[in-house]
Design an enzyme around this catalytic site. Structure first.
Site, PDB file in Angstrom:
ATOM      1  N   TRP A  31       8.574-109.898  -7.805  1.00 28.06           N
ATOM      2  CA  TRP A  31       9.494-110.742  -8.582  1.00 28.06           C
ATOM      3  C   TRP A  31       9.707-112.072  -7.895  1.00 28.06           C
ATOM      4  O   TRP A  31       9.771-113.114  -8.562  1.00 28.06           O
ATOM      5  CB  TRP A  31      10.807-110.007  -8.848  1.00 28.06           C
ATOM      6  CG  TRP A  31      10.610-108.775  -9.682  1.00 28.06           C
ATOM      7  CD1 TRP A  31      10.879-107.490  -9.315  1.00 28.06           C
ATOM      8  CD2 TRP A  31      10.067-108.700 -11.013  1.00 28.06           C
ATOM      9  NE1 TRP A  31      10.537-106.629 -10.335  1.00 28.06           N
ATOM     10  CE2 TRP A  31      10.043-107.336 -11.376  1.00 28.06           C
ATOM     11  CE3 TRP A  31       9.604-109.650 -11.927  1.00 28.06           C
ATOM     12  CZ2 TRP A  31       9.571-106.904 -12.621  1.00 28.06           C
ATOM     13  CZ3 TRP A  31       9.134-109.221 -13.166  1.00 28.06           C
ATOM     14  CH2 TRP A  31       9.128-107.859 -13.497  1.00 28.06           C
ATOM     15  N   ASP A  62      18.049-113.785  -7.170  1.00 28.94           N
ATOM     16  CA  ASP A  62      17.812-112.843  -8.260  1.00 28.94           C
ATOM     17  C   ASP A  62      18.401-111.509  -7.801  1.00 28.94           C
ATOM     18  O   ASP A  62      17.922-110.909  -6.842  1.00 28.94           O
ATOM     19  CB  ASP A  62      16.302-112.720  -8.509  1.00 28.94           C
ATOM     20  CG  ASP A  62      15.954-111.707  -9.603  1.00 28.94           C
ATOM     21  OD1 ASP A  62      16.862-111.026 -10.118  1.00 28.94           O
ATOM     22  OD2 ASP A  62      14.754-111.604  -9.927  1.00 28.94           O
ATOM     23  N   LYS A 113      18.618-103.296 -15.489  1.00 31.67           N
ATOM     24  CA  LYS A 113      18.444-102.448 -14.317  1.00 31.67           C
ATOM     25  C   LYS A 113      19.731-101.655 -14.055  1.00 31.67           C
ATOM     26  O   LYS A 113      19.721-100.444 -14.086  1.00 31.67           O
ATOM     27  CB  LYS A 113      18.068-103.286 -13.093  1.00 31.67           C
ATOM     28  CG  LYS A 113      16.836-104.176 -13.302  1.00 31.67           C
ATOM     29  CD  LYS A 113      15.554-103.364 -13.435  1.00 31.67           C
ATOM     30  CE  LYS A 113      14.421-104.122 -14.122  1.00 31.67           C
ATOM     31  NZ  LYS A 113      13.899-105.276 -13.445  1.00 31.67           N
TER      32      LYS A 113
HETATM   33  C1  LIG Z   1      12.947-106.296 -13.696  1.00 30.95           C
HETATM   34  C2  LIG Z   1      13.124-107.494 -12.844  1.00 30.95           C
HETATM   35  C3  LIG Z   1      12.836-108.787 -13.309  1.00 30.95           C
HETATM   36  C4  LIG Z   1      12.205-109.068 -14.657  1.00 30.95           C
HETATM   37  O1  LIG Z   1      13.049-108.933 -15.698  1.00 30.95           O
HETATM   38  P1  LIG Z   1      12.578-109.219 -17.202  1.00 30.95           P
HETATM   39  O2  LIG Z   1      13.903-109.220 -17.898  1.00 30.95           O
HETATM   40  O3  LIG Z   1      11.669-108.116 -17.612  1.00 30.95           O
HETATM   41  O4  LIG Z   1      11.906-110.540 -17.250  1.00 30.95           O
HETATM   42  C5  LIG Z   1      13.085-109.850 -12.465  1.00 30.95           C
HETATM   43  N1  LIG Z   1      13.574-109.668 -11.231  1.00 30.95           N
HETATM   44  C6  LIG Z   1      13.849-108.441 -10.744  1.00 30.95           C
HETATM   45  C7  LIG Z   1      14.399-108.289  -9.370  1.00 30.95           C
HETATM   46  C8  LIG Z   1      13.642-107.317 -11.525  1.00 30.95           C
HETATM   47  O5  LIG Z   1      13.912-106.097 -11.044  1.00 30.95           O
END
Ligand SMILES: *Cc1c(COP(=O)(O)O)cnc(C)c1O
Length: 361
Positions: free
Chosen positions: A101, A171, A195
């Site tokens: 990511w 993030d 998540k």
């Molecule tokens: C799942 C995830 C993403 C991507 O998310 P999407 O909504 O599918 O674009 C980005 N960063 C992290 C840390 C993730 O776990």
């Protein structure tokens, strides 16, 4: 079919109480005679839902007044681009690469401007967090970017990087609301809610107000944070249902004593699993002990066939979605807020049994 213990990395388990409440309110939300999915996002009822959700989120995370909170769409992956477009004022930003990511965020920034890699743990398949005490941060960088909890590799920053006075952007998708964080240490936090917080299709951005540009020439309206900040996330039709369920989860977290309490429960769950992994003759953790995630726990037996048998037999026992990501192999148990302690206990006893049956204990 009884409910299973769902260890999916995302979309992931939601609290049973929240699912029941959403089901109860499905046909008639609070006497409206319709569900939240069917009502105008401009109605006073929906405004009440989104305003309450924001207020509860601010309370849970203790978000100061000078930070804006918006609920947006496009995937957390779109934020990889929009964060750069909004915050890299001089077109420069520095990235720490700790997994897929972070790499994807870095690649988006490279499309848009001058993004530099200032640290990486790629040398050991992202099984640790690099030393971030004295990084080669560029004097004129707009921000330092991290993926604070690495969903795939199961690592988490044991402490935030020394940004040498520069803005920190994180993030927090797979750790969002799993424990208290000091929001004032960040310029911006973003997270996809699928998540740890809600159904797929909503992302939350928390951004310090002075970082949000008034004017962004050349940037589409929907990619400017200011657009949704000024409109209280109602510039266009939001994911009404998703925001409503997030709001139910915020209430659920508050009822459970908030994020201090969540951290205590999450530490307990993670230690049950890590303690077993560290003792086991068959299974082992893929992450150095100091940098282990409380939320995502990858593990392996070292034998691909055994791993596959484990995943299949676990599923038969009602422990589902344990297959690891292809880049790590083996297994991964995601043990988000909504995973009960009993689910982790059931997993550990199943692992003990599997170990005995496979002659290694
Ligand atoms: C799942 C995830 C993403 C991507 O998310 P999407 O909504 O599918 O674009 C980005 N960063 C992290 C840390 C993730 O776990």
């Amino acid at each position: 079919m009884p409910r299973v213990y769902n260890f999916s990395a995302g979309p992931a388990v939601l609290p049973e109480e929240v699912l029941r409440k959403a089901a109860d309110e499905m046909m008639d939300f609070h006497g409206c005679g319709m569900s939240v999915m069917e009502m105008s996002h401009r109605s006073s009822v929906f405004r009440g839902i989104i305003e309450q959700a924001e207020a509860d989120l601010r309370e849970l995370l203790n978000i100061p007044e000078n930070y804006d909170v918006i609920f947006v769409q496009g995937g957390d992956s779109l934020l990889f681009a929009s964060v750069f477009m909004n915050l890299a004022r001089n077109g420069k930003a520095d990235y720490i690469l700790t997994g897929n990511w972070a790499k994807k965020a870095f690649k988006e920034a490279q499309i848009l401007g001058d993004a530099a890699e200032i640290a990486s743990s790629a040398d050991k398949n992202f099984s640790y967090i690099p030393d971030c005490s004295d990084l080669p941060i560029r004097e004129d960088t707009s921000y330092v970017y991290i993926c604070e909890n690495n969903t795939i590799y199961g690592t988490k920053y044991p402490e935030l990087p020394n940004t040498k006075g520069h803005t920190l952007v994180a993030d927090q998708s797979s750790m969002f609301l799993s424990e208290p964080v000091d929001v004032t240490r960040y310029g911006l936090i973003h997270a996809g809610v699928q998540k740890n917080v809600g159904p797929a299709g909503v992302q939350i951005v928390i951004v310090r107000h002075d970082l949000v540009p008034e004017d962004l020439p050349g940037v589409p309206t929907m990619l400017r944070f200011k657009t949704q900040i000024d409109a209280n996330s109602l510039y266009n039709t939001p994911n009404c249902w998703g925001i409503y369920v997030c709001g139910l989860v915020f209430k659920w977290l508050k009822e459970r004593g908030g994020l201090d309490q969540m951290r205590a429960v999450n530490e307990h769950k993670a230690s049950l699993l890590y303690n077993f992994l560290d003792e086991s003759e068959l299974f082992s953790s893929t992450v150095v002990p100091s940098d282990r995630s409380l939320m995502n726990v990858p593990f392996v037996t070292g034998d691909k066939e055994l791993d596959a048998n484990f995943v299949a037999e676990a599923e038969q026992a009602g422990l589902v979605n344990l297959k690891g990501h292809r880049t790590v192999g083996g297994m991964r148990a995601s043990i988000y807020n909504a995973m009960p302690v009993a689910g982790v206990e059931a997993l550990v006893s199943f692992m003990k049994k599997f170990e005995l049956e496979n002659g290694r204990a």
